[in-house]
Design a protein around this motif. Structure first.
Motif, PDB file in Angstrom:
ATOM      1  N   LEU A 130      16.996  -8.405 -40.020  1.00  0.00           N
ATOM      2  CA  LEU A 130      16.513  -7.353 -40.914  1.00  0.00           C
ATOM      3  C   LEU A 130      17.389  -6.103 -40.815  1.00  0.00           C
ATOM      4  N   VAL A 145       7.904  -1.916 -41.629  1.00  0.00           N
ATOM      5  CA  VAL A 145       7.477  -3.015 -42.497  1.00  0.00           C
ATOM      6  C   VAL A 145       6.297  -3.771 -41.881  1.00  0.00           C
ATOM      7  N   TRP A 198       3.510  -7.244 -42.239  1.00  0.00           N
ATOM      8  CA  TRP A 198       3.510  -8.626 -42.735  1.00  0.00           C
ATOM      9  C   TRP A 198       2.947  -8.684 -44.152  1.00  0.00           C
ATOM     10  N   ASP A 230       3.797  -6.825 -46.379  1.00  0.00           N
ATOM     11  CA  ASP A 230       4.928  -6.501 -47.251  1.00  0.00           C
ATOM     12  C   ASP A 230       5.872  -7.699 -47.427  1.00  0.00           C
ATOM     13  N   VAL A 231       5.639  -8.757 -46.667  1.00  0.00           N
ATOM     14  CA  VAL A 231       6.531  -9.917 -46.692  1.00  0.00           C
ATOM     15  C   VAL A 231       5.830 -11.080 -47.396  1.00  0.00           C
ATOM     16  N   ILE A 241      10.692  -9.205 -49.552  1.00  0.00           N
ATOM     17  CA  ILE A 241      10.165  -8.184 -48.642  1.00  0.00           C
ATOM     18  C   ILE A 241      10.091  -6.875 -49.399  1.00  0.00           C
ATOM     19  N   TRP A 256      11.880  -3.803 -53.631  1.00  0.00           N
ATOM     20  CA  TRP A 256      11.668  -5.206 -53.276  1.00  0.00           C
ATOM     21  C   TRP A 256      13.024  -5.848 -53.053  1.00  0.00           C
ATOM     22  N   LEU A 286      14.920 -12.150 -49.971  1.00  0.00           N
ATOM     23  CA  LEU A 286      15.433 -12.441 -48.634  1.00  0.00           C
ATOM     24  C   LEU A 286      16.429 -13.597 -48.647  1.00  0.00           C
ATOM     25  N   LEU A 331      12.074 -15.238 -40.218  1.00  0.00           N
ATOM     26  CA  LEU A 331      10.798 -14.539 -40.279  1.00  0.00           C
ATOM     27  C   LEU A 331       9.630 -15.517 -40.153  1.00  0.00           C
ATOM     28  N   VAL A 388       5.584  -6.214 -38.632  1.00  0.00           N
ATOM     29  CA  VAL A 388       6.482  -7.347 -38.415  1.00  0.00           C
ATOM     30  C   VAL A 388       7.165  -7.207 -37.061  1.00  0.00           C
TER      31      VAL A 388
END
Length: 406
Positions: free
Chosen positions: A231, A244, A246, A248-249, A256, A282, A285, A293, A317
């Protein structure tokens, strides 16, 4: 017009010359309580004349001072003598400037003005000169450092420039409040040689090249923080990595959302939105990051079962083995430990961000995409600050020239 200069004889027989002049108005106070008196009908303060008494040794001196004051009053440049110190002005300005700003911004103002308070705080504000401001700049450039490096050494040009800018703002406030007649820091500049030396130091601080990135990631491949290091290498700021969650993922969609930061300011954890509207973004990834992740998410679930009641479900995260959210200093220390064990050149995490953006720009990614990925609204700023030509990209340029030149 009556003669404004009065001859006075002091108790010891000494003769001096005195005059009294009106210099404006001030709120009238109750002689007993000291409270400001107000008009019972309007609620406005009751004003009274403010007078200045000046005493000189000779009649000639008194007449000259009287003429000077009258001229300055007529031109609007007269300043009432004051015992306000530079330190008191710093307090006054900080109170006004930090009234409606974020804690991190307020702290940056306080840090900048700390140098002013240390070097010039004892001086009377109305005695502050351009030479004093030049002295502040020279001191900061040569020996003002106390933390963040070797004590007694010089600070960066950026730090000096920020302090100078805040001092100018404080002196502008002093002008508005009638404490001084002009801004003695207005024309102060940082010496050209200091700027050249600072640029040379920045040039020496180069981001990783492609081979160094690959060597570092190969070393971290089996590490608990592999996903975290990735990251940090896809262009996210350290505070964004720590901020960040989770939520957000999206591990299904492979995206992400960057919308919050978490950092440490003077020992206090600060959580806030991204630096700017453009910073909220946004990011799709890369496959290797998405896979890392997913593995990290599964590992955290195992750690939670193992810790039981001792696990803190922070939702972040980037957490330690007990689920606790971390700060940027924690992240930096872990990154530096892995750089050392990987035998790669130690760079700041911000330089790792530079490496990512430079690689994208030097490998055909459009400038607008690089800027959006970085979270910048100013495309030119991204190119000036974050994009560095690396040996691989320069070699590609050489090969293209070879085609042209035959």
């Amino acid at each position: 017009m009556a003669d404004p200069i009065k001859k006075v004889t002091l108790s010891g027989g000494r003769v001096r010359y005195r005059f009294v002049v009106d210099v404006g108005y001030e709120p009238k106070k109750d002689r007993t309580t000291g409270d400001v008196l107000t008009n019972p009908e309007t609620g406005e303060p009751v004003l009274q004349r403010k007078q200045l008494t000046v005493t000189k040794d000779t009649r000639k001196e008194a007449l000259a001072e009287f003429a000077r004051i009258q001229h300055q009053k007529a031109s609007g440049t007269f300043v009432i003598p004051s015992k306000t110190t530079v330190a008191e002005l710093v307090d006054m300005w900080l109170k006004a400037a930090t009234r409606d700003v974020e804690r991190a911004t307020a702290r940056s103002y306080e840090d900048a003005m700390r140098y002013v308070r240390t070097h010039l705080g004892h001086k009377l504000l109305q005695e502050l000169s351009e030479d004093d401001v030049d002295s502040l700049v020279d001191w900061m450039l040569t020996s003002a450092r106390r933390i963040g490096g070797k004590p007694g050494t010089g600070l960066s040009v950026r730090t000096v420039s920020l302090t100078l800018g805040r001092l100018r703002a404080a002196l502008n406030l002093a002008i508005r409040r009638g404490l001084v007649g002009r801004n003695v820091a207005e024309h102060t500049v940082i010496p050209r040689q200091a700027r050249k030396d600072d640029k040379a130091r920045k040039r020496a601080r180069t981001p990783w090249i492609e081979d160094e990135v690959k060597a570092f990631l190969a070393h971290c491949a089996g590490d608990r923080l592999y996903a975290v290091m990735l990251l940090s290498l896809i262009g996210m700021r350290p505070a964004e990595v720590c901020g960040v969650r989770w939520s957000d993922v999206d591990l299904e969609a492979g995206t992400i959302r960057v919308e919050a930061t978490r950092t440490l300011v003077a020992g206090e954890v600060i959580e806030k939105d991204t630096k700017s509207e453009a910073g909220e973004r946004w990011l799709p990834l890369p496959t290797v990051v998405l896979q890392a992740l997913r593995a990290f998410r599964a590992r955290q679930a195992t750690e939670k079962l193992k810790a039981g009641q001792g696990y803190e479900a922070s939702g972040r995260v980037v957490v330690d083995e007990l689920g606790r959210a971390v700060k940027t200093d924690w992240l930096r220390r872990r990154a530096y430990e892995r750089m050392q064990s990987a035998s790669v050149r130690k760079v700041r995490l911000y330089d790792a961000r530079h490496a990512c953006l430079s690689w994208m720009a030097n490998n055909g990614v459009p400038d607008t995409v690089v800027s959006a990925w970085a979270g910048h609204s100013d495309l030119g700023f991204t190119k000036r600050t974050y994009v560095h030509p690396d040996p691989q990209s320069l070699k590609a340029g050489s090969e293209k020239l070879a085609e042209l030149l035959g």
